[in-house]
Design a protein around this motif. Structure first.
Motif: not given
Length: 277
Positions: A144-153, A273-277, A120-126, A268-271
């Motif tokens: 569902x509003x899951x951001x980076x800290x929520x992923x870590x949790x 999505x297919x490879x690095x998610x 949810x904190x990366x709306x610019x990613x497609x 937040x570097x470019x990366x």
């Protein structure tokens, strides 16, 4: 038999792993097929983590392998290395195997639901742009509003934690991914020297064939691996980390020092999505 199929692609990275855990815990009614597109050039830590994730999910992760390996496609692209401008590695070794896998199912009339770990904190990613009407892309984290800290949790609460390569690298993917920072190339050299040597041989071959690209912008690996250059890269990295640490507010709930990843240090570097998610 159901006319619908649910699939979730894993990269070996934290976000897709967290999404697999999240979907298992919150949507147990869905029979999801998990898959990993294996280029054969992944970090060994990626395979190790996928094995742990299989144990947690209680089902195997399907390996999708390209029909042709990296060496074949390198020749097809005139021995030019893949780059941010020409990501033929993603197209031929990640996207095409997925498309080849789902094509027969779509032809049979199945509706494919694909779950992608865009937070949810990366709306610019497609995510993957589906061209097939019956291939439906879902972004549960964004919804569902899951951001980076929520992923870590999610990862910590599951007991799996983070893949070990996050100690020195910001994301999964091939050992010689061109999106790496210079400090990550140093990490590859120190932890997996054989993979670094392979990347260097690919780079030399590409330059010999007139390629304008090196793996890391403006600097061949033969220069980056020199002891004085490594010392310089490490010193610059330590200064960056110190600056970030000095600005971070102490979390009273977690007074111990929190992990600072590469994205914290370099932005937040470019990366891919297919490879690095």
């Amino acid at each position: 038999m159901s006319n619908e199929k649910h699939v979730l692609g894993l990269s070996g990275g934290k976000d897709s792993a967290a999404l697999a855990i999240y979907m298992r815990q919150n949507h147990p009614e869905l029979d999801i097929d998990y898959f990993f597109t294996d280029t054969g050039k992944e970090l060994p830590e990626v395979y190790e983590y996928l094995g742990k994730l299989e144990g947690f999910l209680g089902k195997p992760i399907l390996r999708l392998n390209p029909n042709r390996d990296f060496d074949y496609w390198l020749k097809q692209y005139n021995n030019f290395l893949p780059s941010a401008q020409t990501r033929w590695c993603t197209r031929q070794m990640k996207l095409k195997p997925f498309e080849d896998w789902v094509k027969p199912m779509l032809k049979e009339g199945k509706i494919i639901h694909s779950y992608v770990a865009i937070r949810s904190d990366e709306p610019y990613r497609e995510g993957y742009n589906a061209t097939q009407e019956k291939l439906k892309i879902h972004l549960p984290f964004r919804e569902d509003g899951i951001d980076k800290p929520a992923v870590a949790e999610i990862l910590e609460n599951s007991g799996l934690g983070w893949p070990t390569y996050y100690e020195w690298r910001s994301r999964s993917g091939c050992t010689f991914c061109f999106y790496q920072q210079k400090i990550e190339w140093v990490g590859l050299l120190e932890r997996h020297p054989e993979a670094f040597q392979e990347a260097m041989s690919y780079e030399k071959n590409s330059l010999d064939h007139g390629s304008p690209f090196t793996w890391t912008e403006g600097e061949p690996l033969t220069e980056l691996m020199k002891p004085e250059r490594i010392e310089q890269i490490k010193a610059d990295h330590e200064k960056r980390v110190a600056r970030i640490q000095s600005r971070k507010a102490i979390n009273p709930l977690r007074p111990e020092k929190e992990t600072i990843d590469i994205d914290d240090v370099y932005g937040q570097a470019k990366y891919c999505v297919t490879c690095h998610k």
